[in-house]
Design a protein around this motif. Sequence first.
Motif, PDB file in Angstrom:
ATOM      1  N   GLU A 494       0.848  -1.180   0.000  1.00 12.54           N
ATOM      2  CA  GLU A 494       0.000   0.000   0.000  1.00 12.54           C
ATOM      3  C   GLU A 494       0.890   1.237   0.000  1.00 12.54           C
ATOM      4  O   GLU A 494       2.093   1.164   0.266  1.00 12.54           O
ATOM      5  CB  GLU A 494      -0.966   0.011   1.189  1.00 12.54           C
ATOM      6  CG  GLU A 494      -0.326   0.072   2.550  1.00 12.54           C
ATOM      7  CD  GLU A 494      -1.371   0.081   3.661  1.00 12.54           C
ATOM      8  OE1 GLU A 494      -2.576   0.247   3.358  1.00 12.54           O
ATOM      9  OE2 GLU A 494      -0.989  -0.061   4.829  1.00 12.54           O
ATOM     10  N   VAL A 495       0.289   2.352  -0.330  1.00 13.76           N
ATOM     11  CA  VAL A 495       1.036   3.589  -0.519  1.00 13.76           C
ATOM     12  C   VAL A 495       1.192   4.317   0.813  1.00 13.76           C
ATOM     13  O   VAL A 495       0.213   4.509   1.548  1.00 13.76           O
ATOM     14  CB  VAL A 495       0.329   4.496  -1.538  1.00 13.76           C
ATOM     15  CG1 VAL A 495       1.133   5.776  -1.763  1.00 13.76           C
ATOM     16  CG2 VAL A 495       0.126   3.748  -2.860  1.00 13.76           C
ATOM     17  N   ALA A 496       2.430   4.715   1.106  1.00 16.65           N
ATOM     18  CA  ALA A 496       2.716   5.478   2.327  1.00 16.65           C
ATOM     19  C   ALA A 496       3.477   6.738   1.947  1.00 16.65           C
ATOM     20  O   ALA A 496       4.253   6.746   0.989  1.00 16.65           O
ATOM     21  CB  ALA A 496       3.529   4.641   3.309  1.00 16.65           C
ATOM     22  N   ALA A 497       3.270   7.802   2.713  1.00 11.70           N
ATOM     23  CA  ALA A 497       3.921   9.082   2.426  1.00 11.70           C
ATOM     24  C   ALA A 497       4.630   9.623   3.648  1.00 11.70           C
ATOM     25  O   ALA A 497       4.084   9.593   4.759  1.00 11.70           O
ATOM     26  CB  ALA A 497       2.898  10.102   1.923  1.00 11.70           C
ATOM     27  N   ILE A 498       5.851  10.102   3.441  1.00 13.53           N
ATOM     28  CA  ILE A 498       6.605  10.820   4.464  1.00 13.53           C
ATOM     29  C   ILE A 498       6.653  12.273   4.004  1.00 13.53           C
ATOM     30  O   ILE A 498       7.181  12.577   2.922  1.00 13.53           O
ATOM     31  CB  ILE A 498       8.019  10.245   4.630  1.00 13.53           C
ATOM     32  CG1 ILE A 498       7.929   8.764   5.025  1.00 13.53           C
ATOM     33  CG2 ILE A 498       8.821  11.039   5.647  1.00 13.53           C
ATOM     34  CD1 ILE A 498       9.233   8.021   4.897  1.00 13.53           C
ATOM     35  N   VAL A 499       6.100  13.148   4.787  1.00 14.82           N
ATOM     36  CA  VAL A 499       5.922  14.542   4.390  1.00 14.82           C
ATOM     37  C   VAL A 499       6.680  15.438   5.363  1.00 14.82           C
ATOM     38  O   VAL A 499       6.484  15.363   6.577  1.00 14.82           O
ATOM     39  CB  VAL A 499       4.429  14.923   4.373  1.00 14.82           C
ATOM     40  CG1 VAL A 499       4.256  16.372   3.941  1.00 14.82           C
ATOM     41  CG2 VAL A 499       3.660  13.994   3.447  1.00 14.82           C
ATOM     42  N   VAL A 500       7.564  16.273   4.820  1.00 12.10           N
ATOM     43  CA  VAL A 500       8.375  17.176   5.635  1.00 12.10           C
ATOM     44  C   VAL A 500       7.760  18.571   5.592  1.00 12.10           C
ATOM     45  O   VAL A 500       7.547  19.141   4.520  1.00 12.10           O
ATOM     46  CB  VAL A 500       9.828  17.224   5.118  1.00 12.10           C
ATOM     47  CG1 VAL A 500      10.668  18.182   5.970  1.00 12.10           C
ATOM     48  CG2 VAL A 500      10.435  15.831   5.120  1.00 12.10           C
ATOM     49  N   VAL A 501       7.476  19.094   6.778  1.00 13.61           N
ATOM     50  CA  VAL A 501       6.890  20.432   6.913  1.00 13.61           C
ATOM     51  C   VAL A 501       7.687  21.209   7.950  1.00 13.61           C
ATOM     52  O   VAL A 501       8.458  20.642   8.731  1.00 13.61           O
ATOM     53  CB  VAL A 501       5.405  20.353   7.325  1.00 13.61           C
ATOM     54  CG1 VAL A 501       4.579  19.640   6.263  1.00 13.61           C
ATOM     55  CG2 VAL A 501       5.249  19.646   8.662  1.00 13.61           C
ATOM     56  N   ASP A 502       7.509  22.516   7.982  1.00  8.36           N
ATOM     57  CA  ASP A 502       8.210  23.327   8.984  1.00  8.36           C
ATOM     58  C   ASP A 502       7.666  23.060  10.385  1.00  8.36           C
ATOM     59  O   ASP A 502       8.424  22.958  11.347  1.00  8.36           O
ATOM     60  CB  ASP A 502       8.087  24.817   8.653  1.00  8.36           C
ATOM     61  CG  ASP A 502       8.912  25.196   7.429  1.00  8.36           C
ATOM     62  OD1 ASP A 502      10.027  24.656   7.282  1.00  8.36           O
ATOM     63  OD2 ASP A 502       8.446  26.019   6.627  1.00  8.36           O
TER      64      ASP A 502
END
Length: 553
Positions: A494-502
Motif C-alpha cells: 500500500e502507498v505510504a507518504a513521508i511529508v516534511v513540513v516546517d
Amino acid sequence: MTNAIDLQALAAQVAAQLTGPGGPFEMTVEQVLGAPQTVFANRHGSLLELLEASRELGDREYLVSARTRYTFAEHYAAAGALAAALAQRYGVGKGDRVGILAANAPEWVLTFWAAQRLGAIPVGYNAWWVPREIAYGLEHSTPKVVIADGKRAALAAETGTDIPVLTMETDLPALIAEFAGGHPRTAVSEDDPAIILYTSGTTGRPKGVVHTQRNMVAVADYHRFMDALSAGFRGQRWDGSPAGRRYLATMPLFHIASLHNLSIPRLTTGDTVIFPTSGEFDAESLLALVAAERVTNWAAVPTLANRILAVDLSKYDLSSLTAFSLNSAPASPALVQRLRERFPVALQGLTTSYGCTESGTAATVATPPELAADNETVGRAVVGVSIEVRDPEGKVVPDGEEGEICVRSPYVMLGYWNNEAATAAAIDENRWLRTGDFGTLREGKLYISGRRSDLILRGGENVYPQEIENVLDAHPAVRESAVIGVPHEDLGQEVAAIVVVDRPDSVTEDDLRAHVAGQLAYFKVPARWLVTAEPLPRNATGKVLRRDLSLGE
C-alpha cells in the motif's frame, strides 16, 4: 503556445545549420563498438588533445577556490608535472587506475587531467564514503596510487591499504615543484576507458561506470554545440571565443554534473570553475560566494534550490547570475514555480534536464521557454541522443504511452568496470542503454514517471511515487515529500507518504489526504502517513535514499 512553437522551430533551424553537412558540428553515422551511432564528424581523438589546446587560453582563470587559483597556463604546467611524478615516482602507466578521494577542489580536476597524459584511468570515489566503502572501492578498481584530501587520506588509512595515498594539501605541491617541466604523452584510442565513476549505490553495492575518451570528448563538444546554438538563436555569430563565464560547482566532482558537464567542458570554452570551501554548502555562504566571485552560471540539486528559497535574497548582489539549472534529481513543478516567483534569474535562465551517470550527460534538456510553457517536462533529446520508450518486451510504445526510457548516444558509458553481467543487463547489442526509469514521450518531449525500483504494486495497479510527490510538494505547507510502498497482507503493497513540513502541527493527515485525493485516482492516495520536520535522507547527488525511509513505527 504559438510563441513556444515558433521558438522551437527557430532552435531546430539553427541546430540543423550547425549539424548539417559542412557545419561546425556536422553529425555523421559511424560504427562504434559494433553498432551504428550518430557522432560528431569533426572531433578530437582524446582528452589529451583538449588539454594541449588549452595552453592557448593562457592567463584566463580556470580553477578557483579559497586556497588555490589556477590559470589555464598554470594548470597545464601543473598537470604535466604531476603526470611526470606519477609515472616516474609511482610507475603509473596506460590503463592503470589513479584513485581520487576528496571533496571538490582544483586539485581533483588537476589529477584527472594529469592521469589523461599517461593514458591512466582516474577513479572518482565518493567523498562521503566511510572506511568500509572506501575499502570496497579500492579492492574493486585496484588503483596504483590514490590522491586524497587530508580528511579522506586519514579515512583511507583506516582501511589498512598498502596503496600509496598522496595528499592534495602537502604531497601534490611538493611533487609538482619537483617534477616541473614534465609533459609526458601517451597515445590512446577513442574507446579506451577515460574515467570510472561509481553509481549512487541506492540499492546494492555501487557499480563503476566507465566512460571512454570518445564519451568525454563528445560531452565537451555537446557543451560547445549548446554555446553555438544559443548564439545562433540570438542571431549572433559563434566562433568559439571564450565568453568569460564563471561557473559555481556545488555538486560533487565524483558525479557527471560537476566533472563531465562542468569542469571538463570549461577547459574547451575558456570559462572559470569556482569551488566553494569544503563544508560551506549552506545557502547563505553560497549566495555570498556568487556575489564575491561574480558567478554567472549555477547548477544545483533541488534540495539546495529549496534552501535558497528560504533565504532573504535581497541581501545579496546576484546581478551577475544569468543561468540557473536543476540537475541530478527530479524537481517538482511546485519547486520550479517557486523558483520563478522568488529567484530572479529563474525568470529567464531556469532549465532542467534528465540523465544519469550511465548516460554521460543530459539525455534531454528543457529550455527556459519550454519550461515556462510546460513545467512538468524534462525536455527534448539533446544533440546526438536518440530516445525510445519501450514496453517490458523491449518494443517501442506509441506516443503518450508509458514505458522504460532507453537512450543511445556517443555519450553513453562503455559499461560497468569488471561487471559483464550488469553491463549486458544495461546495454543491448545495439548500444541502447536501459535506464531503469519510466516515462512517456509526447510530441518529442519526455515526462518522467519514476524509477522501476521505486514502483509500488498495489493490488495489481502500478503506482509511481514521483507523481504523488509532485502533488504533495505543491501543498503550501510541504517542504518535501517521499512516497514508498509498505507491505500489505491483501494488496501486496500500500502507498505510504513521508511529508516534511516546517511545523508538524500546521497540517493534518486528513488535509494532505484530501489534497491528493482531489488530483489523483483513489489507489494513489497514501493510506499511511508520517508528517515530520526532519529532512529526508539524501545521497551526495541529492537523490532520496529510499532504502533508509520508514514510517518510524
